[in-house]
Design a protein around this motif. Structure first.
Motif, short mmCIF file in Angstrom:
data_model
loop_
_atom_site.label_atom_id
_atom_site.label_comp_id
_atom_site.label_asym_id
_atom_site.label_seq_id
_atom_site.Cartn_x
_atom_site.Cartn_y
_atom_site.Cartn_z
N ALA A 2 47.26 80.27 7.71
CA ALA A 2 48.22 79.78 6.52
C ALA A 2 47.91 78.20 6.25
O ALA A 2 47.86 78.06 5.04
CB ALA A 2 49.58 79.78 6.91
N SER A 3 47.02 77.54 7.00
CA SER A 3 46.67 76.27 6.90
C SER A 3 45.35 76.14 5.97
O SER A 3 44.87 75.02 5.74
CB SER A 3 46.55 75.36 8.34
N GLU A 4 44.60 77.26 5.97
CA GLU A 4 43.39 77.32 5.16
C GLU A 4 43.58 77.06 3.72
O GLU A 4 44.62 77.39 2.77
CB GLU A 4 42.71 78.54 5.28
N GLY A 40 55.85 71.91 7.15
CA GLY A 40 54.67 71.24 7.12
C GLY A 40 54.04 71.29 5.81
O GLY A 40 54.69 71.87 4.58
N PRO A 41 52.99 70.19 5.51
CA PRO A 41 52.64 70.05 3.98
C PRO A 41 51.75 71.17 3.30
O PRO A 41 51.33 71.06 2.31
CB PRO A 41 51.55 68.68 4.28
N GLU A 42 51.32 72.11 4.30
CA GLU A 42 50.85 73.10 3.75
C GLU A 42 51.69 74.59 3.32
O GLU A 42 51.15 75.24 2.46
CB GLU A 42 49.87 73.88 5.05
N ARG A 99 57.69 69.41 -4.57
CA ARG A 99 57.19 70.03 -3.37
C ARG A 99 57.88 69.38 -2.30
O ARG A 99 57.77 68.03 -2.02
CB ARG A 99 55.78 70.32 -3.38
N ASP A 100 58.13 70.17 -1.22
CA ASP A 100 58.70 69.32 0.17
C ASP A 100 58.18 70.31 1.43
O ASP A 100 57.70 71.48 1.00
CB ASP A 100 60.03 69.10 0.21
N ASP A 101 58.17 69.89 2.37
CA ASP A 101 57.52 70.32 3.75
C ASP A 101 58.42 71.71 4.31
O ASP A 101 58.08 72.30 5.05
CB ASP A 101 57.39 69.36 4.79
N THR A 140 51.35 65.74 -3.94
CA THR A 140 51.55 66.07 -2.56
C THR A 140 50.33 66.41 -1.80
O THR A 140 49.48 66.73 -2.53
CB THR A 140 52.51 67.20 -2.34
N ALA A 141 50.24 66.54 -0.41
CA ALA A 141 49.27 66.88 0.05
C ALA A 141 48.64 68.19 -0.15
O ALA A 141 47.61 68.46 -0.19
CB ALA A 141 49.48 66.47 1.64
#
Length: 373
Positions: free
Chosen positions: A199-201, A223-225, A292-294, A338-339
């Motif tokens: 998922a973090s990719e 998280g930011p992803e 967008r939020d984490d 956002t990140a």
């Protein structure tokens, strides 16, 4: 040695007691009750969405514990494979893979009977591994992804968290480069603290969860992803032996989002995978702080809007101003940029090049997408 990803099995915690088989004497009652208990169908306005599109022509690969040919699912189940042994993937002694497949493409049996998936005309490509025996590792997931791409999957639904082995990273990036939509679970608390791999990719749709009130599900990692969220609590679906099950976790939310991607790919067959992801995020219902939020990412998926909204295509930005994903992930997380806007779906590995391209994402101040009438 690669980190085991057997924890993926617990991302969707099945109820200890399964509901009776669909072939039991009380099958009609059981099937009617299961459909009513699938609260996420009304929550997501699935009936209205399926009047627009039902996923026909799309193949969704499910690398998991295999998929049992459940009566509510078997018409959509293709022969697949077992990456660690013999067989065609249509076997599941655990229930996890069958539950995920049912959330994606169960067709039920008769009006209002049986489990119903998000895309009931999509085909499921089952890919079974030794996860069921507690022996799987990241490279088995990589082999599953590779097989799915080779066999023309349009969407890959990964309800697991894995170690980011070199082979798995290569497989995921190859799938994205091959225009495959890849959807993956963010992970579950307390076992997971950060959004897991794949998922973090960058490029993978990272899915978190909400409860039946549309609020952040406590089990869901943040998280930011995180890109989008979907129902993840008390989700009913198909299981092995023709039974039904109830589960909680980001695995179920992931399968639901994979079904949504199948609907979009079916209605817009020429739309690139990245634009499919963009439709999901651009039309999501914003939750939490504006933008967008984490916890919620861009918001809760909106199936009807994703299928009907007039969503402008992603625009290009100069590669020279794009920070590497690892840098962007530590950057400013305000509501405008956002990140994840830099580090995820909007990032493509440029073919033949050594740099990243960023395609502009929807920002908090942007007007909502127009709904086509």
């Amino acid at each position: 040695m690669h980190r085991s990803f057997t924890r993926g099995l617990t991302l969707f915690t099945l109820a200890s007691s399964l509901i009776a088989p669909a072939t039991s004497p009380s099958a009609a009652d059981d099937r009617g009750r299961v459909r009513k208990d699938q609260w996420h169908l009304a929550f997501l306005h699935v009936e209205k969405a399926q009047q627009i599109n039902d996923g026909v022509g799309v193949v969704v690969a499910v690398p998991d514990t295999g998929v049992y040919p459940h009566p509510d699912l078997k018409d959509n189940l293709l022969p697949g494979t077992d990456v660690s042994g013999s067989g065609d993937g249509r076997d599941d002694g655990n229930g996890h893979g069958t539950s995920m497949a049912g959330l994606i493409a169960a067709h039920g049996d008769g009006k209002g009977l049986g489990a119903l998936g998000i895309a009931p005309k999509a085909k499921v490509l089952p890919i079974r591994s030794r996860l069921i025996d507690g022996e799987g590792d990241a490279d088995e997931l990589a082999a599953s992804i590779e097989w799915a791409v080779t066999h023309q999957a349009d969407v890959i639904s990964v309800s697991a968290v894995a170690g980011a082995s070199v082979r798995l990273q290569r497989a995921i990036r190859s799938a994205l480069a091959a225009n495959v939509v890849v959807v993956a679970s963010a992970g579950n608390r307390p076992e997971d603290v950060l959004v897991g791999y794949p998922a973090s990719e960058p490029g993978v749709i990272a899915v978190g969860g909400v409860d039946r009130h549309g609020l952040h599900a406590q089990i869901s990692v943040t998280g930011p992803e995180i890109d989008v969220v979907a129902p993840a609590v008390d989700i009913y679906s198909t299981s092995y032996g023709g039974k039904y099950s109830k589960g909680t976790g980001t695995s179920g939310a992931t399968a639901i989002v994979a079904g949504a991607a199948a609907l979009i790919r079916s209605k817009y067959p020429d739309l690139p995978a990245q634009e499919v992801a963009h439709r999901l995020t651009a039309t999501a219902i914003d939750k939490g702080p504006p933008g967008r939020d984490d916890e919620y990412g861009y918001g809760v998926i909106d199936l009807v809007a994703a299928l009907t909204a007039d969503v402008p295509p992603l625009g290009f930005e100069s590669p020279s101003v794009t920070a590497p994903a690892s840098t962007a992930a530590r950057g400013n997380r305000d509501g405008n940029s956002t990140a994840r806007g830099l580090a995820t779906l909007g990032v493509l590995l440029a073919a033949g090049g050594g740099y990243l391209l960023w395609r502009r994402r929807r920002r908090a101040e942007d007007p909502p997408p127009r709904i086509s009438r």
